[in-house]
Design an enzyme around this catalytic site. Structure first.
Site, PDB file in Angstrom:
ATOM      1  CG  ASN A   9      47.749 -24.288  21.895  1.00  0.00           C
ATOM      2  OD1 ASN A   9      48.412 -23.285  22.143  1.00  0.00           O
ATOM      3  ND2 ASN A   9      47.192 -24.511  20.702  1.00  0.00           N
ATOM      4  CE  LYS A  11      43.696 -22.866  20.734  1.00  0.00           C
ATOM      5  NZ  LYS A  11      42.654 -23.128  19.779  1.00  0.00           N
ATOM      6  CG  HIS A  97      47.362 -25.286  16.250  1.00  0.00           C
ATOM      7  ND1 HIS A  97      46.245 -24.604  15.806  1.00  0.00           N
ATOM      8  CD2 HIS A  97      47.001 -25.890  17.413  1.00  0.00           C
ATOM      9  CE1 HIS A  97      45.260 -24.778  16.679  1.00  0.00           C
ATOM     10  NE2 HIS A  97      45.692 -25.560  17.667  1.00  0.00           N
ATOM     11  CD  GLU A  99      43.864 -21.892  16.615  1.00  0.00           C
ATOM     12  OE1 GLU A  99      44.808 -21.460  17.304  1.00  0.00           O
ATOM     13  OE2 GLU A  99      42.856 -22.440  17.108  1.00  0.00           O
ATOM     14  CD  GLU A 169      44.981 -29.930  17.975  1.00  0.00           C
ATOM     15  OE1 GLU A 169      44.694 -29.888  19.167  1.00  0.00           O
ATOM     16  OE2 GLU A 169      45.384 -28.950  17.328  1.00  0.00           O
ATOM     17  N   GLY A 175      38.030 -25.490  19.232  1.00  0.00           N
ATOM     18  CA  GLY A 175      37.405 -24.257  19.730  1.00  0.00           C
ATOM     19  C   GLY A 175      35.918 -24.155  19.475  1.00  0.00           C
ATOM     20  CB  SER A 214      35.803 -29.277  21.751  1.00  0.00           C
ATOM     21  OG  SER A 214      35.728 -28.125  20.940  1.00  0.00           O
TER      22      SER A 214
HETATM   23  C1  PEP Z   1      43.885 -26.553  20.140  1.00  0.00           C
HETATM   24  O1  PEP Z   1      43.991 -25.364  19.947  1.00  0.00           O
HETATM   25  O2  PEP Z   1      44.831 -27.309  19.880  1.00  0.00           O
HETATM   26  C2  PEP Z   1      42.637 -27.073  20.693  1.00  0.00           C
HETATM   27  C3  PEP Z   1      42.444 -28.350  20.707  1.00  0.00           C
HETATM   28  O3  PEP Z   1      41.733 -26.134  21.158  1.00  0.00           O
HETATM   29  P1  PEP Z   1      40.349 -26.454  21.926  1.00  0.00           P
HETATM   30  O4  PEP Z   1      40.653 -27.451  23.008  1.00  0.00           O
HETATM   31  O5  PEP Z   1      39.901 -25.139  22.470  1.00  0.00           O
HETATM   32  O6  PEP Z   1      39.407 -27.027  20.920  1.00  0.00           O
END
Ligand code: PEP
Length: 255
Positions: A9, A11, A97, A99, A169, A175, A214
């Site tokens: 992803n 973003k 997601h 976000e 998630e 992040g 992460s």
């Molecule tokens: C995400 O945005 O779905 C995500 C898992 O980001 P990150 O790997 O940076 O934590």
């Protein structure tokens, strides 16, 4: 044999030149690899989808989008329809997601409309669910997951469930550089699998459950080895070609 999907992803990162360079790197890696049994997917920003679709055409690299609207056309300024994404070679669409839930106030009702529209169109939704740190600390993780799953999957039939990918998630792991522990991922993924099997029957055993938060080349070995983990949704580490390639290599041990 375990189903595995390694999804990046990106973003709101990469201009068209950076995006093409990163896609070329991943394509080069896939081409030079002896065997990659996992599905590999990249989800760049909308503006980079069409140029990248030209690069991935005829290869095994899949293309996904980070969002969509549930209507196919009309007066929805700033939105993108599934049909438009189809013309850009998109097979998967991320929805729900954290976000988008947090910064754009996306409700479970809206996410459900998107999910049903994606299935209707014959594309694969990647439905993201997960609890915040406060929700985890107050012992509400599974109440939150169950509320999200019930609402987001409203109206989905037992036949359709296998066409959905679910990404667990935990919001506090996205992040932050701090992934969930192996124990937390085992517990959450076992719980999600059981929830889906109780709701949809045996077909739910075939649903790909991704972990996201992460995930990187250092912790991938431990996290991708978990029985009910069928891959990862990867943000930060998917923007570095070497890291993403290393995760794909690690996944190969578990397919
Ligand atoms: C995400 O945005 O779905 C995500 C898992 O980001 P990150 O790997 O940076 O934590």
């Amino acid at each position: 044999m375990k189903k595995m999907l390694i999804a990046g992803n990106w973003k709101m990162n990469t201009n068209v030149f950076e995006a093409e360079k990163l896609a070329q790197y991943i394509l080069g890696f896939l081409k030079s690899s002896d065997e990659v049994s996992s599905k590999v997917l990249i989800c760049p920003p909308f503006t980079n989808l069409y140029p990248i679709s030209k690069l991935v055409d005829g290869t095994s690299l899949l293309l996904g989008s980070q969002n969509c609207h549930f209507e196919q056309k009309g007066a929805f300024t700033g939105e993108i329809s599934i049909e438009m994404l189809d013309y850009c070679g998109v097979s998967h669409i991320i929805i729900g997601h954290s976000e988008r839930r947090a910064y754009f106030d996306e409700s479970d009702e809206l996410i459900n409309k998107k999910l049903l529209a994606i299935l209707d169109f014959g594309k694969t939704p990647i439905l993201c669910i997960g609890e915040t740190l406060d929700e985890r600390n107050s012992g509400n993780t599974f109440n939150v997951l169950s509320k999200q799953l019930n609402a987001d999957l409203e109206g989905v039939s037992a036949e359709a469930i296998e066409n959905i990918v679910i990404a667990y998630e935990p919001v506090w792991a996205i992040g932050t550089g701090v992934s969930a522990t192996t124990e937390q991922v085992v517990e959450a993924h076992n719980w999600i699998r059981q929830f889906l099997v109780e709701k949809f029957g045996e077909a739910a055993k075939g649903v790909a459950l991704l972990y996201g938060g992460s995930l990187n080349e250092k912790n991938a070995n431990e996290l991708l080895a978990i029985e009910n983990v069928n891959g990862g949704l990867i943000g930060g580490a998917s923007l570095k070609g070497e890291s993403f390639a290393e995760i794909i290599k690690i996944a190969q041990k578990y397919v």
